[in-house]
Design an enzyme around this catalytic site. Sequence first.
Site, mmCIF file in Angstrom:
data_model
loop_
_atom_site.group_PDB
_atom_site.id
_atom_site.type_symbol
_atom_site.label_atom_id
_atom_site.label_comp_id
_atom_site.label_asym_id
_atom_site.label_seq_id
_atom_site.Cartn_x
_atom_site.Cartn_y
_atom_site.Cartn_z
ATOM 1 N N ASP B 190 0.818 -1.210 0.000
ATOM 2 C CA ASP B 190 0.000 0.000 0.000
ATOM 3 C C ASP B 190 0.852 1.261 0.000
ATOM 4 O O ASP B 190 0.433 2.314 -0.457
ATOM 5 C CB ASP B 190 -0.912 -0.046 1.227
ATOM 6 C CG ASP B 190 -1.848 1.143 1.278
ATOM 7 O OD1 ASP B 190 -2.518 1.376 0.269
ATOM 8 O OD2 ASP B 190 -1.875 1.843 2.309
ATOM 9 N N LEU B 271 -7.451 5.829 2.436
ATOM 10 C CA LEU B 271 -7.497 7.074 1.686
ATOM 11 C C LEU B 271 -6.329 7.179 0.707
ATOM 12 O O LEU B 271 -6.375 7.920 -0.273
ATOM 13 C CB LEU B 271 -7.451 8.237 2.683
ATOM 14 C CG LEU B 271 -7.753 9.628 2.147
ATOM 15 C CD1 LEU B 271 -9.161 9.667 1.569
ATOM 16 C CD2 LEU B 271 -7.620 10.653 3.260
ATOM 17 N N ARG B 272 -5.267 6.394 0.993
ATOM 18 C CA ARG B 272 -4.075 6.505 0.175
ATOM 19 C C ARG B 272 -4.363 6.213 -1.297
ATOM 20 O O ARG B 272 -3.790 6.835 -2.186
ATOM 21 C CB ARG B 272 -2.985 5.563 0.690
ATOM 22 C CG ARG B 272 -1.597 6.076 0.419
ATOM 23 C CD ARG B 272 -0.559 5.025 0.653
ATOM 24 N NE ARG B 272 -0.500 4.585 2.035
ATOM 25 C CZ ARG B 272 0.241 5.181 2.968
ATOM 26 N NH1 ARG B 272 0.949 6.221 2.648
ATOM 27 N NH2 ARG B 272 0.260 4.740 4.191
ATOM 28 N N GLY B 273 -5.281 5.269 -1.530
ATOM 29 C CA GLY B 273 -5.638 4.923 -2.898
ATOM 30 C C GLY B 273 -6.179 6.128 -3.650
ATOM 31 O O GLY B 273 -5.733 6.443 -4.750
ATOM 32 N N THR B 276 -3.444 8.825 -4.165
ATOM 33 C CA THR B 276 -2.485 8.464 -5.212
ATOM 34 C C THR B 276 -3.127 8.537 -6.582
ATOM 35 O O THR B 276 -2.516 9.018 -7.535
ATOM 36 C CB THR B 276 -1.938 7.043 -4.976
ATOM 37 O OG1 THR B 276 -1.541 6.937 -3.631
ATOM 38 C CG2 THR B 276 -0.776 6.746 -5.880
#
Lengths: 270, 333
Positions: B190, B271-273, B276
């Site tokens: 991730d 939230l990283r998805g 990014t």
Amino acid sequence: MTPAPADPLDDAVLAARLFVLAPSTFKGMVLRGSSPAREALVAALPLRRLPGDVDDERLLGGIDLAASLSAGRPVRQTGLIEEARGGALIAGMAERMDAGVAGRLAQALDEGGTALLLLDDAAEPEEAPPASLTERLAFLCDLSASRRWQGVELAPAAGRLADVAPLAENDLRALAATAEALGVENLRALIFAGEAARKPPRMPRPRQKPSRRDKSTASWSTYPPAPAPRVPRSPPLWVGASSPCPAPMRECSSRRSTRCNPQRGPHERA
Amino acid sequence: MARFPFSAIVGQDEMKQALLIAAVDPSIGGVMVFGDRGTGKSTAARALASLLPPIMAAEGCPYGASREDQARYPGVCGTGKMVKRPVPFVDMPLGATEDRVIGSLDLERALRSGEKAFEPGLLAKAHRGFLYIDEINLLEDHLVDLLLDVAASGENVVEREGLSVRHPARFVLIGSGNPEEGELRPQLLDRFGLSVEVRTPKDIDTRIAIMKLVAENEADPEGFAGRWAGEDEAILKRVAKGKAKLPKLTPGEDVLRDAAELCLAVGADGLRGELTLMRAARALAALEGAKKVTRKHLIEIAPSALRHRLRRDVLDETGSTTRITRAIAELFG
């Protein structure tokens, strides 16, 4: 009278001659199976031994502690990789090689100037020299079935690889098609085969163009023993290496496969 | 030795695109390359590093410090004058020890002057460049943790062997690995911004083209590099333009909504998805010289930005990619 059947050592000698001709192109060999034939072959090559427990200081170079202490100033020592540049290193019991050492050697192979001989004494199917190295070396020779123990002569390399024209389009196509038929996907193997075809072995003088025989020699000597072609999840291939006597390569070398060891290909995992 | 030119790499478009996006916006957080051996992964990463224009760095500084670094780390980066040096590319050896990676006590100085000094490691060398790790799935877990931590914070903090050092270490992490040979923990996956898949080209013509190019390069590396210099220059210009354009691009409300919907639909954790995906779409738009970020950019980059973040079967890439394309088709038609 029928001629004497081919011995795996003949193929290994041929591979060794190619290797000596252009060590920086072919990167090295894997010699499988402890046998007198292998010892004879190794004895004929100029090599520098690499012990299995080599540390970073000796492998990559660093500070010579004893010399530094006695001199009162830092004394650098060169590492084995640097010392063997232009020649070749040999590692015994390569199936036991530490992954860290293999990683550093793989880098050195990529950078160029380093060549490597791995002696593979694996007895169990799951034992194998590190794949990060074997896939970078051009030739795999299984000498465990060899019945010979002498008569290895490596004449000094004559000519240069660069003197022979590279393969033409249709020859490249033939090599690529052979690879496909054998289920060899790895591109390194294909590139090695193309280079191997350029030096006609057993040739008194290098020729201007590779002959038909050179091309077939190249394909048997650098394509790995593949499983049945087009198996979806194939077991790990001997990428970039060859077995001079692999059972699944009958298309290329039926004459040679007559004396094949009927066992499974080297290091196929179940 | 001349490196293989970036523009001469045949195929592998997804990998090349991801690397260029990381060059345009290093804050995306690294690229993970899944795939077969011998497919030019490290060649592409090396080629990209040598294509980029040289950086200005303090002369003789082991960290390659910039002016800002000198201001932020006064004791560490010194005040040396700025000289040109190539963008660093560090190829981390498999089985590298912690000492070599983060740095250690400088034996030479200890011997010479009895002084306790820090000998910078690979992280220092990679500052402002690329850190390439082949077969990252075979790297020891604690080292992967450490690398990702440093990559995220941009700083290497050493508290060991009686040393207490803090130095800048901002780099683009490029990992490669074969999922069949061991898995990476989902938490680590991730942390990578983009993930791409490379496969050995199966098409005979492509394979022949590659063989020819490699042979050409082998025969005359300098001449070969020269023949491709023009195309490399064009790529370099695109990257430079993209970098300049990046701050001016702000994804609109509609694109953000698309990103959120897509992440929900595929079940990308965290939230990283979304972040990014949004950043990568923006970098792609900048790279293409577009006037604004559109749904097209989002769709194009979605598989790379999301495929390693799906909740189940993280490493079943074909499955993840299919799930993403299906969700895109359902959502956006």
